[in-house]
Design an enzyme around this catalytic site. Structure first.
Site, PDB file in Angstrom:
ATOM      1  N   ASN A 127     -11.500  -6.014  -7.335  1.00 11.05           N
ATOM      2  CA  ASN A 127     -11.835  -4.586  -7.426  1.00 11.05           C
ATOM      3  C   ASN A 127     -10.839  -3.931  -8.397  1.00 11.05           C
ATOM      4  O   ASN A 127      -9.669  -3.783  -8.070  1.00 11.05           O
ATOM      5  CB  ASN A 127     -11.728  -3.965  -6.032  1.00 11.05           C
ATOM      6  N   SER A 183      -3.229  -6.796  -0.509  1.00 11.69           N
ATOM      7  CA  SER A 183      -2.048  -7.453  -1.081  1.00 11.69           C
ATOM      8  C   SER A 183      -2.147  -8.972  -1.198  1.00 11.69           C
ATOM      9  O   SER A 183      -1.150  -9.676  -1.046  1.00 11.69           O
ATOM     10  CB  SER A 183      -0.796  -7.048  -0.291  1.00 11.69           C
ATOM     11  N   GLU A 197     -10.102  -5.106   5.556  1.00  8.05           N
ATOM     12  CA  GLU A 197      -8.986  -4.629   4.733  1.00  8.05           C
ATOM     13  C   GLU A 197      -8.125  -3.663   5.527  1.00  8.05           C
ATOM     14  O   GLU A 197      -8.431  -2.466   5.599  1.00  8.05           O
ATOM     15  CB  GLU A 197      -9.527  -3.895   3.497  1.00  8.05           C
ATOM     16  N   LYS A 250     -10.848  -0.908  -9.374  1.00  7.94           N
ATOM     17  CA  LYS A 250     -10.651   0.528  -9.096  1.00  7.94           C
ATOM     18  C   LYS A 250     -10.763   1.332 -10.404  1.00  7.94           C
ATOM     19  O   LYS A 250     -11.509   0.928 -11.284  1.00  7.94           O
ATOM     20  CB  LYS A 250      -9.315   0.757  -8.395  1.00  7.94           C
ATOM     21  N   GLU A 260     -10.497   3.693   0.152  1.00  5.10           N
ATOM     22  CA  GLU A 260     -10.179   4.801  -0.773  1.00  5.10           C
ATOM     23  C   GLU A 260     -11.363   5.747  -0.906  1.00  5.10           C
ATOM     24  O   GLU A 260     -11.183   6.951  -1.089  1.00  5.10           O
ATOM     25  CB  GLU A 260      -9.754   4.233  -2.142  1.00  5.10           C
ATOM     26  N   HIS A 267     -15.186   1.274   0.711  1.00  7.00           N
ATOM     27  CA  HIS A 267     -13.754   0.979   0.520  1.00  7.00           C
ATOM     28  C   HIS A 267     -12.942   2.117   1.129  1.00  7.00           C
ATOM     29  O   HIS A 267     -13.349   3.280   1.071  1.00  7.00           O
ATOM     30  CB  HIS A 267     -13.455   0.835  -0.977  1.00  7.00           C
ATOM     31  N   GLY A 313      -2.377  -2.495  -1.473  1.00  4.88           N
ATOM     32  CA  GLY A 313      -1.462  -2.057  -2.533  1.00  4.88           C
ATOM     33  C   GLY A 313      -0.011  -1.916  -2.103  1.00  4.88           C
ATOM     34  O   GLY A 313       0.799  -1.353  -2.838  1.00  4.88           O
TER      35      GLY A 313
HETATM   36  C1  PEP Z   1      -8.259  -3.265  -2.355  1.00  2.00           C
HETATM   37  O1  PEP Z   1      -8.077  -2.180  -2.873  1.00  2.00           O
HETATM   38  O2  PEP Z   1      -9.365  -3.565  -1.899  1.00  2.00           O
HETATM   39  C2  PEP Z   1      -7.132  -4.188  -2.270  1.00  2.00           C
HETATM   40  C3  PEP Z   1      -7.226  -5.209  -1.473  1.00  2.00           C
HETATM   41  O3  PEP Z   1      -6.041  -3.874  -3.045  1.00  2.00           O
HETATM   42  P1  PEP Z   1      -4.706  -4.757  -3.203  1.00  2.00           P
HETATM   43  O4  PEP Z   1      -5.137  -6.196  -3.387  1.00  2.00           O
HETATM   44  O5  PEP Z   1      -4.055  -4.211  -4.438  1.00  2.00           O
HETATM   45  O6  PEP Z   1      -3.923  -4.573  -1.980  1.00  2.00           O
END
Ligand code: PEP
Length: 247
Positions: free
Chosen positions: A8, A205, A160, A10, A92, A90, A166
Site C-alpha cells: 500500500n 511494520s 492490522e 498510500k 487511515e 484501511h 508505521g
Molecule cells: C499499512 O498502512 O497498511 C501498513 C501496514 O503500514 P506499515 O507497513 O508502514 O506499518
C-alpha cells in the site's frame, strides 16, 4: 491456500517511482506469490500497463458506481482500467476520513460485486488492546464491515493493529497467531466452511527481518505492507520470505 503480499503506497509515489513496480515485476516474473501493489490513483493506469505477474490495486473506491461525487473514483472505473484488487476500510480511511463500518460495508459490497479481489482491513487501537478488547473489536468490525455481503469468494481480510502501523512495533508472534486463529474460526462460524479459504494477511511494520517469523504463523497467508513496499530493496525481501515458507 494462496500466499499474498500486498503493498500500500498510500499518498506516495510519482511517475519516477513506477520503476519500483518494474523491478518487482522483473524479479518475480515467475513467482507463485500473488503480489499486489496499490499505488495512488494517479499511477494506476501507467502501473497496470507495465506490471507483469504483479497485480495493481486501488487504495479506496466510492460505494456508488457513478454520479455527482466530485473527486471520487468508482469500482466501475477501476475495472475499466484493468484494476484487479482494492483495499477497503484501511484504518487511515476509517480514522482520518470518517469511514464508518457502514460505509466500509457498502464499499466492500460494490467492490465484490464488481469482482475486485477486496482486501478489508480490521484492527484495534492501542487503547483497545490495553483494555483487552481486541477480539471483541475485531469481531464487531468483521460483522459490521461485511454486513449485507454474501459472496466472499474474492474477499481477503487484513488484520492490522493500528498501533503497529508505521511505528516499527509488531505484536508478539504468539499474539498474531492467537488473533489470526480467532479471525479464521469466527469467519467460518459466521459465513460457513467456504470462509476457510479467505486469505488472512497481517499488516503493521512488516519488513524483511520480521517477515520470516510472521509468515511461519499458522493462518497468516501473507502481508499488507505500507512503508516497506515503496522501494524494491525493502519490498523484495518480504516477497522472498513468503516464497521460502512451506506451502
Ligand atoms: C499499512 O498502512 O497498511 C501498513 C501496514 O503500514 P506499515 O507497513 O508502514 O506499518
Amino acid at each position: 491456500m494462496r500466499k499474498i503480499i500486498a503493498g500500500n503506497w498510500k499518498m506516495n509515489g510519482k511517475l519516477e517511482n513506477l520503476l519500483e513496480i518494474k523491478k518487482i515485476s522483473n524479479e518475480f516474473a515467475r513467482s507463485k506469490i500473488e503480489i499486489i501493489i496499490c499505488p495512488p490513483f494517479t499511477l494506476l493506469s501507467a502501473a497496470s500497463e507495465l506490471a507483469k505477474n504483479v497485480y495493481i490495486g486501488a487504495q479506496n473506491l466510492h460505494p456508488e458506481n457513478e454520479g455527482a461525487f466530485t473527486g471520487e473514483i468508482s469500482a466501475n472505473m477501476l475495472v475499466d482500467l484493468g484494476i484487479t484488487h482494492s483495499i477497503i476500510g484501511h484504518s487511515e480511511r476509517r480514522n482520518k476520513h470518517n469511514e464508518t463500518n457502514e460505509i466500509v460495508a457498502r464499499k466492500v459490497k460494490i467492490s465484490l460485486e464488481k469482482k475486485l479481489q477486496t482486501i478489508i482491513c480490521i484492527g484495534e487501537t492501542e487503547l483497545q488492546r490495553k483494555e483487552n478488547s481486541t477480539l471483541e473489536i475485531l469481531e464487531q468490525q468483521l460483522l459490521d464491515s461485511l454486513a449485507n455481503n454474501t459472496n466472499f469468494e474474492k474477499l481477503i481480510v487484513a488484520y492490522e493493529p493500528i498501533w503497529a502501523i508505521g511505528t516499527g512495533l509488531i505484536p508478539e508472534v504468539s499474539e498474531i497467531s492467537k488473533i489470526h486463529d480467532f479471525i479464521r474460526v469466527r469467519l467460518v462460524e459466521l459465513y460457513g466452511s467456504n470462509a476457510s479459504n479467505i486469505p488472512l494477511l497481517y499488516g503493521g511494520s512488516v519488513n524483511g527481518s520480521n517477515a520470516p517469523e510472521i509468515f511461519n504463523v499458522n493462518n497468516v497467508n501473507g502481508a499488507l505492507v505500507g512503508g516497506a513496499s515503496l522501494s524494491f530493496e525493502k519490498f523484495a525481501p518480504i516477497i522472498r520470505a513468503i516464497e521460502n515458507t512451506s506451502p
